[in-house]
Design a protein around this motif. Structure first.
Motif, PDB file in Angstrom:
ATOM      1  N   GLY A 183       0.665  -1.264  -0.075  1.00 60.59           N
ATOM      2  CA  GLY A 183      -0.103  -0.042   0.174  1.00 60.59           C
ATOM      3  C   GLY A 183       0.817   1.253  -0.113  1.00 60.59           C
ATOM      4  N   MET A 184       0.348   2.048  -0.652  1.00 63.30           N
ATOM      5  CA  MET A 184       1.055   3.590  -0.703  1.00 63.30           C
ATOM      6  C   MET A 184       0.168   4.693   0.115  1.00 63.30           C
ATOM      7  SD  MET A 184       3.272   5.769  -1.736  1.00 63.30           S
ATOM      8  CE  MET A 184       3.173   7.487  -1.448  1.00 63.30           C
ATOM      9  N   CYS A 185       0.741   5.261   1.250  1.00 62.25           N
ATOM     10  CA  CYS A 185       0.232   6.409   2.039  1.00 62.25           C
ATOM     11  C   CYS A 185      -0.989   5.656   2.709  1.00 62.25           C
ATOM     12  CB  CYS A 185      -0.305   7.567   1.019  1.00 62.25           C
ATOM     13  SG  CYS A 185      -0.899   9.120   2.018  1.00 62.25           S
ATOM     14  N   MET A 186      -2.299   6.248   2.453  1.00 65.09           N
ATOM     15  CA  MET A 186      -3.336   5.683   3.178  1.00 65.09           C
ATOM     16  C   MET A 186      -3.421   4.102   2.878  1.00 65.09           C
ATOM     17  SD  MET A 186      -7.270   6.670   3.512  1.00 65.09           S
ATOM     18  CE  MET A 186      -7.727   5.724   1.730  1.00 65.09           C
ATOM     19  N   GLY A 187      -3.156   3.920   1.511  1.00 63.22           N
ATOM     20  CA  GLY A 187      -3.304   2.580   1.168  1.00 63.22           C
ATOM     21  C   GLY A 187      -2.280   1.633   1.965  1.00 63.22           C
ATOM     22  N   SER A 188      -1.115   2.162   2.526  1.00 66.53           N
ATOM     23  CA  SER A 188      -0.277   1.288   3.589  1.00 66.53           C
ATOM     24  C   SER A 188      -1.015   1.221   4.914  1.00 66.53           C
ATOM     25  CB  SER A 188       0.968   1.907   3.689  1.00 66.53           C
ATOM     26  OG  SER A 188       0.850   3.166   4.267  1.00 66.53           O
ATOM     27  N   LEU A 189      -1.851   1.939   5.126  1.00 71.66           N
ATOM     28  CA  LEU A 189      -2.434   1.892   6.593  1.00 71.66           C
ATOM     29  C   LEU A 189      -3.423   0.746   6.139  1.00 71.66           C
ATOM     30  CD1 LEU A 189      -3.180   5.579   7.662  1.00 71.66           C
ATOM     31  CD2 LEU A 189      -1.412   4.005   8.472  1.00 71.66           C
ATOM     32  N   PRO A 199       3.972   5.430   4.982  1.00 67.98           N
ATOM     33  CA  PRO A 199       2.774   5.145   5.860  1.00 67.98           C
ATOM     34  C   PRO A 199       2.491   6.179   6.817  1.00 67.98           C
ATOM     35  CG  PRO A 199       4.771   3.841   6.613  1.00 67.98           C
ATOM     36  CD  PRO A 199       5.347   4.414   5.438  1.00 67.98           C
ATOM     37  N   PRO A 200       1.460   6.896   6.715  1.00 69.91           N
ATOM     38  CA  PRO A 200       1.012   8.184   7.593  1.00 69.91           C
ATOM     39  C   PRO A 200       0.813   7.720   8.711  1.00 69.91           C
ATOM     40  CG  PRO A 200      -0.549   8.051   6.066  1.00 69.91           C
ATOM     41  CD  PRO A 200       0.353   6.668   5.618  1.00 69.91           C
ATOM     42  N   ILE A 201       1.466   7.089   9.787  1.00 62.56           N
ATOM     43  CA  ILE A 201       1.158   6.786  11.130  1.00 62.56           C
ATOM     44  C   ILE A 201       0.974   8.117  11.776  1.00 62.56           C
ATOM     45  CG2 ILE A 201       1.892   5.890  13.237  1.00 62.56           C
ATOM     46  CD1 ILE A 201       1.138   3.818  10.960  1.00 62.56           C
ATOM     47  N   CYS A 225     -13.246  13.342   5.566  1.00 61.75           N
ATOM     48  CA  CYS A 225     -12.549  12.141   5.047  1.00 61.75           C
ATOM     49  C   CYS A 225     -11.206  11.924   5.935  1.00 61.75           C
ATOM     50  CB  CYS A 225     -12.266  12.284   3.922  1.00 61.75           C
ATOM     51  SG  CYS A 225     -11.355  10.903   2.817  1.00 61.75           S
ATOM     52  N   VAL A 226     -10.685  13.343   6.186  1.00 58.88           N
ATOM     53  CA  VAL A 226      -9.505  12.973   7.040  1.00 58.88           C
ATOM     54  C   VAL A 226      -9.555  12.494   8.405  1.00 58.88           C
ATOM     55  CG1 VAL A 226      -7.574  14.548   7.983  1.00 58.88           C
ATOM     56  CG2 VAL A 226      -8.426  14.954   5.722  1.00 58.88           C
ATOM     57  N   ARG A 227     -10.836  12.899   8.964  1.00 64.29           N
ATOM     58  CA  ARG A 227     -11.466  12.139  10.290  1.00 64.29           C
ATOM     59  C   ARG A 227     -11.253  10.598  10.184  1.00 64.29           C
ATOM     60  NH1 ARG A 227     -16.851  14.046  12.552  1.00 64.29           N
ATOM     61  NH2 ARG A 227     -17.727  13.149  10.512  1.00 64.29           N
ATOM     62  N   GLU A 228     -11.622   9.991   8.976  1.00 67.01           N
ATOM     63  CA  GLU A 228     -11.767   8.626   8.861  1.00 67.01           C
ATOM     64  C   GLU A 228     -10.443   8.009   8.826  1.00 67.01           C
ATOM     65  OE1 GLU A 228     -14.522   7.022   9.240  1.00 67.01           O
ATOM     66  OE2 GLU A 228     -15.334   8.970   9.695  1.00 67.01           O
ATOM     67  N   VAL A 229      -9.626   8.865   8.059  1.00 71.14           N
ATOM     68  CA  VAL A 229      -8.083   8.403   7.847  1.00 71.14           C
ATOM     69  C   VAL A 229      -7.314   8.415   9.589  1.00 71.14           C
ATOM     70  CG1 VAL A 229      -5.621   8.983   7.315  1.00 71.14           C
ATOM     71  CG2 VAL A 229      -7.636   9.333   5.741  1.00 71.14           C
ATOM     72  N   ASP A 230      -7.791   9.244  10.235  1.00 69.77           N
ATOM     73  CA  ASP A 230      -7.159   9.312  11.680  1.00 69.77           C
ATOM     74  C   ASP A 230      -7.763   8.352  12.406  1.00 69.77           C
ATOM     75  OD1 ASP A 230      -5.864  11.692  11.667  1.00 69.77           O
ATOM     76  OD2 ASP A 230      -7.450  12.947  11.989  1.00 69.77           O
ATOM     77  N   ARG A 231      -9.135   7.923  12.068  1.00 71.04           N
ATOM     78  CA  ARG A 231      -9.447   6.656  12.820  1.00 71.04           C
ATOM     79  C   ARG A 231      -8.706   5.247  12.445  1.00 71.04           C
ATOM     80  NH1 ARG A 231     -14.995   5.495  11.242  1.00 71.04           N
ATOM     81  NH2 ARG A 231     -14.881   3.892  12.949  1.00 71.04           N
ATOM     82  N   LEU A 232      -8.503   5.432  11.168  1.00 72.02           N
ATOM     83  CA  LEU A 232      -7.642   4.145  10.605  1.00 72.02           C
ATOM     84  C   LEU A 232      -6.138   4.113  11.018  1.00 72.02           C
ATOM     85  CD1 LEU A 232      -7.330   1.863   8.615  1.00 72.02           C
ATOM     86  CD2 LEU A 232      -6.955   3.487   6.694  1.00 72.02           C
ATOM     87  N   ARG A 233      -5.738   5.461  11.261  1.00 70.19           N
ATOM     88  CA  ARG A 233      -4.546   5.424  12.045  1.00 70.19           C
ATOM     89  C   ARG A 233      -4.328   4.977  13.461  1.00 70.19           C
ATOM     90  NH1 ARG A 233      -3.887  10.829  12.797  1.00 70.19           N
ATOM     91  NH2 ARG A 233      -1.634  10.556  13.769  1.00 70.19           N
TER      92      ARG A 233
END
Length: 509
Positions: free
Chosen positions: A79-85, A106-108, A173-181
């Motif tokens: 995965g790349m970026c969010m894809g890596s998460l 990966p954007p941890i 959508c960024v909030r969902e990325v934060d949840r994924l992180r």
């Protein structure tokens, strides 16, 4: 019956498979069948992301994984970026043990150098009614790309409205990325498959702290740090290193994946087609429309630039042409320009055209010029080969060995200022180490020439004279760095340290 090896590749937020550059083709040449998916909310308009939750992304990649996992004896996940998460969370939930895992940038943590100081305040805005849906987080310069030429191409794609990446995403959508992180951080220790973490030191979105976290938290992880890219590592300066590292991690010798000579049937081109292709090429070269230029070349193009100078060499495949034009711009301080073409000489039977070409480097009052002959081989409505022969090799080589029009040559020694001259012993070493940190905080990125000069001085000041073999012609970045270091042979380490400190002082103003 299961096939040997497959790979699932997952793109990033707002993106497409463009995020992964040529990774699909590279893996396929290594004998790996690749699979991809378009994540929910992608492939349409940014507003489509408003209805998407992190669970939807995870469900989508899980469904794709379960669809293909039974087809292979070995299945890798990347995965790349969010894809890596998503790749990390997928491998945890599915207890992936049938292959390896690669996380690219990966954007941890969202803490890169371009992240504004107020970014953490987004967690408060998530709870303000209506704001997450209305607020746009826009893609801005440098678009995750350090290579100025590639960045210009990406910028042109955005301006034309091409559907390769969303121009913005909603804060919701960024909030969902934060949840994924958060899921990934809490469950990383449960991921048992061998993992490769690839991250750029200068990633503007997410710092090396993200890679360090995974390297420590994952039971079986190794890490590669890139030195000449920003966030979009699959299309930036280190893209070939990324591909080579991934192939090696998958047990494939990168040398075996070099593109073979084209086996496609050759379709004759009419006189009109040959003339039109050359005219389009000449116009794009004159006007420096690189986003229009590169599609004119065959994917397996070979461009030979004759001479004994920093831009000479053989460049194979379209991706290496980006390196060629980046070097032309870098070594000219961004002033390289085609002055004009002569009358083209076509051999319509052989599908070739020869043409005189003149170009200049430098600004008004200090402009230098050279000229030569280009011989283009045409195949299937594309340019398949280019051979450039300088009219006067001595003039050509002297031009490219001369100091950059934007400043001193990287071989020139910077002046030592009064502060650095007074330093000695432990104080000098401390100032040298502090300068190496200060240079990362500059308000404006130095030119490539200055960056090479900094690199050479730092290596000379740290280790002394360069050792080992000079990198090969295909490792353009490594070769330039080595040359910058080797040019300082014989310089005392203390002198190099003082020069480094003085140069950083000058850059800081």
């Amino acid at each position: 019956m299961a096939s040997a090896i497959g790979a699932l590749l997952i793109h990033g937020l707002g993106g497409t498979q463009y995020d992964l550059g040529s990774m699909h083709k590279v893996l396929q040449r290594g004998g790996i069948e690749t699979h991809a998916l378009t994540l929910p909310g992608h492939g349409g308009q940014p507003e489509d992301l408003l209805r998407v939750k992190a669970e939807h992304w995870v469900e989508a990649v899980t469904a794709k994984y379960r669809e293909i996992v039974g087809r292979y004896e070995t299945l890798h996940v990347m995965g790349m970026c969010m894809g890596s998460l998503l790749a990390l969370e997928l491998c945890r939930r599915e207890r992936h043990a049938k292959g390896r895992l690669v996380t690219l940038a990966p954007p941890i943590y969202i803490d890169g150098w371009s992240t504004p100081w107020y970014a953490p305040l987004r967690h408060l805005l998530y709870y303000v009614p209506g704001v997450p849906a209305r607020m746009k987080v826009e893609e801005e310069d440098p678009y995750g790309i350090k290579n100025e030429l590639v960045r210009a191409i990406v910028k042109a794609k955005f301006e034309r409205g091409e559907a390769f990446h969303y121009r913005w995403v909603p804060l919701a959508c960024v909030r969902e990325v934060d949840r994924l992180r958060n899921w990934v951080m809490s469950g990383a220790k449960q991921i048992g498959c061998p993992t490769l973490v690839v991250h750029a030191r200068e990633d503007e979105l997410t710092s090396l702290r993200s890679a360090d976290f995974l390297h420590r938290a994952l039971p079986d992880a190794r890490m590669t740090v890139l030195e000449n890219s920003y966030h979009m590592i699959c299309v930036d300066n280190d893209r070939e290193q990324v591909a080579a590292n991934v192939l090696s991690f998958f047990g494939i010798d990168p040398a075996t994946t070099r593109r073979p000579a084209s086996a496609e049937p050759v379709t004759p081109m009419s006189e009109a087609e040959q003339r039109e292709l050359f005219a389009t090429y000449a116009q794009a070269m004159r006007e420096q429309q690189y986003e229009a230029l590169f599609p004119l070349f065959a994917s397996d193009v070979s461009w030979e630039q004759q001479g004994d100078n920093p831009v000479a060499g053989v460049y194979t495949e379209r991706s290496q042409l980006i390196d060629l034009f980046s070097r032309l711009m870098s070594h000219s301080g961004g002033t390289f320009a085609v002055a004009g073409f002569g009358e083209p000489r076509f051999d319509l039977e052989a599908h070739t055209v020869e043409v005189d070409i003149a170009y200049t480097v430098g600004k008004e009052g200090a402009r230098r010029s050279s000229q030569g002959v280009q011989r283009l081989g045409l195949r299937n409505r594309r340019i398949a080969t280019v051979l450039y022969t300088p009219a006067d090799p001595g003039v050509e080589n002297a031009l490219w060995h001369a100091p950059s029009p934007s400043g001193a040559s990287m071989q020139d020694s910077p002046a030592i200022n009064a502060r650095a001259r007074a330093l000695a012993g432990a104080e000098l070493q401390q100032a040298f180490e502090q300068a190496s940190q200060d240079v990362k905080q500059l308000g404006q990125r130095p030119s490539n020439q200055v960056l090479l000069q900094l690199y050479g001085l730092y290596k000379q000041g740290s280790e002394g004279d360069a050792g080992g073999a000079r990198p090969g012609m295909t490792d353009f970045v490594g070769r330039a760095k080595y040359d910058a270091w080797a040019a300082l042979a014989g310089t005392e380490r203390e002198t190099a340290q003082r020069q480094y400190v003085s140069l950083v002082d000058a850059l800081r103003g």
